[in-house]
Design an enzyme around this catalytic site. Structure first.
Site, PDB file in Angstrom:
ATOM      1  N   HIS A 154      37.869 -35.038  20.886  1.00 42.21           N
ATOM      2  CA  HIS A 154      39.022 -34.218  21.283  1.00 42.21           C
ATOM      3  C   HIS A 154      40.241 -35.058  21.668  1.00 42.21           C
ATOM      4  O   HIS A 154      41.307 -34.935  21.096  1.00 42.21           O
ATOM      5  CB  HIS A 154      38.640 -33.368  22.506  1.00 42.21           C
ATOM      6  CG  HIS A 154      37.441 -32.478  22.317  1.00 42.21           C
ATOM      7  ND1 HIS A 154      37.447 -31.351  21.517  1.00 42.21           N
ATOM      8  CD2 HIS A 154      36.194 -32.544  22.850  1.00 42.21           C
ATOM      9  CE1 HIS A 154      36.269 -30.766  21.569  1.00 42.21           C
ATOM     10  NE2 HIS A 154      35.485 -31.455  22.364  1.00 42.21           N
ATOM     11  N   ASP A 155      40.068 -35.907  22.692  1.00 38.70           N
ATOM     12  CA  ASP A 155      41.215 -36.557  23.340  1.00 38.70           C
ATOM     13  C   ASP A 155      41.990 -37.487  22.420  1.00 38.70           C
ATOM     14  O   ASP A 155      43.212 -37.640  22.544  1.00 38.70           O
ATOM     15  CB  ASP A 155      40.745 -37.335  24.574  1.00 38.70           C
ATOM     16  CG  ASP A 155      40.195 -36.411  25.631  1.00 38.70           C
ATOM     17  OD1 ASP A 155      39.323 -36.843  26.410  1.00 38.70           O
ATOM     18  OD2 ASP A 155      40.629 -35.249  25.681  1.00 38.70           O
TER      19      ASP A 155
END
Ligand code: RIB
Ligand code: CA
Length: 317
Positions: A245-246
């Site tokens: 995600h990040d």
């Protein structure tokens, strides 16, 4: 030579925060001015320890400043068993004990404000965790933020991908009041939510390519991501690959041409109690006639995204 983009990374490592840190710190396009931590995946003590371990292992030094230990209003109720990062927050790799790096004496928003004041260029703030530090920063220094922040690039929210509940994602619901402050600030926001992160999955070949780098960083990443994949699928959903995600919120800053599909729209953050409290209610039908306050990203060029991570990892020890 292109000027480096000044950035601050606000994070809560976390396996995917680790990838975001490596991607940012190993990129020749970014000037990472500081790293700040917030309680999110794990309590402050663990996310700080994980951040210092990642920097030390990758042979990088930056000011690491601790920030908020709980949301602005809501309780912090996470336990060690919560989430998909294991008890330590970085299960899957044993970092050396001889880490000489120490957390800053200064608090996160002091460091952020200082970076904003001293930077000639407006600064990009990359957020890969709950937004408590950001809410505090905007409330404490509204003019400085409006003048010296180019954009917030956040991993958070979701428009049409439903993991648990519609419009619900951890980083934006944990401290909904802080998220609301950001989304109403008028400062440009690029939102990398589940719509793009669950379309940008790694598999075994990426883990193998990290190992094939033949350096410490690649080995550490391959070990951690192998474990993260198991923990993620056990906790959430098995889509045949695993999200990072990040890292998406960093990649789009390094190279905006990676963004294949994005759309500006109005996004609202309900904070009153109820089913949608803390949701990122995205007006993707454009019916509200309210101002478009967020650019929502739906797709990244996957091949180039993972290549970018490998280049950064290869640039570190
Ligand atoms: O929902 C994904 C987000 O929550 C990521 O930032 C992950 O690290 C966790 O913090
Ligand atoms: Ca995170």
């Amino acid at each position: 030579m292109e000027k480096k983009i000044p950035v601050i990374l606000d994070c809560d490592p976390g396996h995917d925060d680790m990838v975001a840190l490596v991607l940012a710190l190993g990129s020749s396009a970014l000037d990472v001015k500081a790293v700040t931590n917030v309680a999110g995946n794990k309590r402050m003590e663990k996310v700080v320890k994980n951040t210092l371990n990642i920097l030390h292992y990758c042979g990088v030094e930056r000011e690491v400043a601790a920030g908020a230990e709980r949301p602005l209003v809501r309780a912090y109720t996470r336990t060690d068993a919560d989430g998909c990062h294991g008890v330590s927050g970085l299960d899957g790799f044993e970092f050396p004990k001889d880490n000489s790096l120490k957390v800053s004496e200064r608090k996160a928003i002091e460091v952020m404000a200082d970076v904003l004041r001293s930077s000639e260029e407006p600064v990009t703030i990359i957020c890969t965790a709950p937004l408590t530090n950001i809410g505090l920063l905007i409330r404490a220094f509204p003019e400085l933020c409006r003048k010296k922040i180019k954009q917030f690039s956040i991993m958070g929210g979701t428009c049409q991908f439903v993991l648990t509940k519609p419009f619900m994602e951890f980083n934006t619901f944990l401290d909904a009041e802080a998220t609301k402050i950001l989304f109403e600030s008028g400062i440009p926001i690029t939102m990398y939510g589940y719509d793009v992160t669950y379309r940008t999955l790694f598999g075994q070949s990426f883990i193998d390519r990290l190992l094939a780098l033949g350096n410490k960083t690649g080995y550490m990443m391959s070990s951690l991501l192998k474990e993260f994949w198991v923990l993620h699928n056990r906790t959430w959903i098995d889509l045949g690959g695993c999200p990072v995600h990040d890292a998406c919120a960093v990649a789009g800053v390094i190279d905006p041409s990676l963004i294949v599909k994005s759309e500006k729209m109005h996004v609202e953050i309900p904070t009153e109690s109820g089913y949608l409290s803390g949701a990122t209610v995205c007006d993707y039908a454009h019916r509200s006639e309210l101002p478009d306050n967020v650019t929502v990203v739906f797709e990244l060029n996957q091949d180039r995204f993972f290549d970018l991570i490998l280049v950064s990892a290869g640039n570190l020890t």
